[in-house]
Scaffold this active site. Structure first.
Site, PDB file in Angstrom:
ATOM      1  N   HIS A   1      41.649  37.380  36.959  1.00 12.64           N
ATOM      2  CA  HIS A   1      41.274  36.508  38.083  1.00 12.64           C
ATOM      3  C   HIS A   1      40.956  35.081  37.633  1.00 12.64           C
ATOM      4  O   HIS A   1      40.772  34.197  38.477  1.00 12.64           O
ATOM      5  CB  HIS A   1      40.064  37.069  38.820  1.00 12.64           C
ATOM      6  CG  HIS A   1      40.316  38.377  39.512  1.00 12.64           C
ATOM      7  ND1 HIS A   1      41.301  38.540  40.449  1.00 12.64           N
ATOM      8  CD2 HIS A   1      39.702  39.588  39.386  1.00 12.64           C
ATOM      9  CE1 HIS A   1      41.290  39.798  40.881  1.00 12.64           C
ATOM     10  NE2 HIS A   1      40.330  40.451  40.251  1.00 12.64           N
TER      11      HIS A   1
ATOM     12  N   ASP B   1      46.380  46.356  38.009  1.00 11.64           N
ATOM     13  CA  ASP B   1      45.008  46.494  38.471  1.00 11.64           C
ATOM     14  C   ASP B   1      45.027  46.682  39.988  1.00 11.64           C
ATOM     15  O   ASP B   1      45.997  46.307  40.659  1.00 11.64           O
ATOM     16  CB  ASP B   1      44.234  45.226  38.111  1.00 11.64           C
ATOM     17  CG  ASP B   1      42.736  45.322  38.356  1.00 11.64           C
ATOM     18  OD1 ASP B   1      42.015  45.660  37.411  1.00 11.64           O
ATOM     19  OD2 ASP B   1      42.313  45.056  39.500  1.00 11.64           O
TER      20      ASP B   1
ATOM     21  N   HIS C   1      43.314  45.067  42.105  1.00 10.23           N
ATOM     22  CA  HIS C   1      43.226  43.747  42.712  1.00 10.23           C
ATOM     23  C   HIS C   1      44.298  42.820  42.133  1.00 10.23           C
ATOM     24  O   HIS C   1      44.612  42.884  40.947  1.00 10.23           O
ATOM     25  CB  HIS C   1      41.842  43.141  42.470  1.00 10.23           C
ATOM     26  CG  HIS C   1      40.728  44.029  42.946  1.00 10.23           C
ATOM     27  ND1 HIS C   1      40.080  44.910  42.111  1.00 10.23           N
ATOM     28  CD2 HIS C   1      40.166  44.166  44.166  1.00 10.23           C
ATOM     29  CE1 HIS C   1      39.150  45.551  42.797  1.00 10.23           C
ATOM     30  NE2 HIS C   1      39.180  45.132  44.045  1.00 10.23           N
TER      31      HIS C   1
ATOM     32  N   ASP D   1      41.035  50.813  38.088  1.00 10.68           N
ATOM     33  CA  ASP D   1      40.376  50.857  39.389  1.00 10.68           C
ATOM     34  C   ASP D   1      41.327  51.316  40.499  1.00 10.68           C
ATOM     35  O   ASP D   1      40.941  51.342  41.670  1.00 10.68           O
ATOM     36  CB  ASP D   1      39.742  49.511  39.743  1.00 10.68           C
ATOM     37  CG  ASP D   1      40.651  48.325  39.520  1.00 10.68           C
ATOM     38  OD1 ASP D   1      41.801  48.523  39.082  1.00 10.68           O
ATOM     39  OD2 ASP D   1      40.213  47.187  39.772  1.00 10.68           O
TER      40      ASP D   1
END
Length: 338
Positions: free
Chosen positions: A155, A191, A193, A280
């Site tokens: 990120h 991931d 996200h 995740d």
């Protein structure tokens, strides 16, 4: 497969984060790294590759801020972790502002990414782990390597932090691979996200292919990036591929998306693959909503290994700590077994 980790990465330990209007315990805890370390057998400490590879991705001003942010927070009479509260969403431009509050907002985009006393050291050595794992591939010692990067990185942009991420380990490794002539380089982000920072760094770059399979940003963080129509700009048009999936996705729908992404990477002609791996996507993850099971991670690893190119695995998210080590180990077994 050799794994790389440095104990200084455990020093990053914020107490809390702001989430959905409440202070909650910080989800990206040192326990994550310890769980993975227990489950994966072969570890080595990284050597120090210095600041130059970091500066190939991140601005000097941002790195200076990150290295000094917590000390500046304390010097301002604050206690605990440094967290911003004002963020410039329009006319974001370089300004010389003395208050640490202003700098925190200028160099971040959320209130869930605190800077603690040990954040800079942890992030620095996480990046060195990524570089050490790349170095192993570059010297031909192995065809795959694992960097236990903690805190994660995907990120983080060239001059901002967010989503628990401070230095973009995957981007740092990819840029260094380019410098060493190991390309064409592709980055596969799996991931839960979207890897908005990685996309941002390479969005206009025609020489790095970025593919992300992630939760639909219409419903999930980071919301503003990772939509299917984002494909690059300028010279980089066509070098970004986003494959968003709905909440509740299990292996029966995830596997075809992965095959689509891998086919695009093959067509791109990648000679090195950097995998931003987040566990995740697991069905029991407390902050995510896919339905992959532990056995599915071996399948993902085997599918990636079938590309038959060197693979550098960079650890990103995964917050079901009790299952995290087993999930990571299953993915690495699948990657090595093919």
């Amino acid at each position: 497969m050799k794994g790389y980790f440095d104990p200084r990465q455990l020093a990053h330990a914020p107490a809390r984060e702001l989430h959905n209007g409440d202070w909650v315990a910080y989800a990206e805890s040192p326990d994550r790294a310890l769980a993975i370390k227990r489950a994966v057998p072969d570890w080595e400490a990284p050597r120090d590759f210095g600041m130059a590879p970091l500066l190939a991705v991140h601005s000097q001003a941002y790195l200076d801020f990150l290295a000094g942010a917590h000390a500046a927070w304390l010097a301002a009479g604050r206690s605990g972790d440094a967290i911003g509260y004002a963020f410039p969403i329009v006319r974001r431009r370089p300004l010389t502002l003395d208050r640490i509050d202003a700098a925190l907002g200028a160099y971040s985009y959320d209130a869930g990414t605190p800077v603690a006393a040990g954040t800079w050291d942890a992030a620095y050595w996480g990046a060195q782990c990524a570089l050490a794992a790349l170095d192993r591939l570059a010297t031909g010692e192995d065809t795959s390597a694992f960097a236990l990067c903690r805190p994660p990185g995907h990120h983080a942009g060239a001059d901002y932090m967010g989503g628990y991420c401070y230095l973009n380990n995957a981007a740092i490794a990819a840029r260094e691979a380019q410098r060493r002539g190991l390309g064409p380089v592709a980055i596969l982000d799996i991931d839960y996200h979207h890897g908005n920072g990685t996309q941002d760094i390479f969005y206009r770059d025609p020489d790095v292919f970025f593919c992300s399979i992630h939760a639909d940003p219409r419903t999930d963080y980071p919301f503003y990036w990772g939509h299917a129509d984002e494909s690059g700009e300028g010279a980089g048009v066509g070098t970004t591929l986003n494959l968003p999936l709905p909440r509740g996705t299990g292996i029966e729908d995830y596997a075809p998306a992965l095959q689509s992404g891998l086919a695009a990477i093959v067509d791109w002609g990648a000679r090195l693959l950097v995998v931003s791996f987040g566990a995740d996507t697991f069905e029991g993850d407390p902050i995510s909503h896919f339905k992959l099971r532990q056995a599915d991670y071996a399948q993902l690893g085997a599918s990636i290994a079938a590309l038959d190119v060197p693979v550098l695995v960079i650890m990103e998210g995964g917050y079901a700590v009790d299952a995290l080590g087993g999930n990571v180990a299953a993915f690495l077994r699948g990657l090595n077994a093919a």
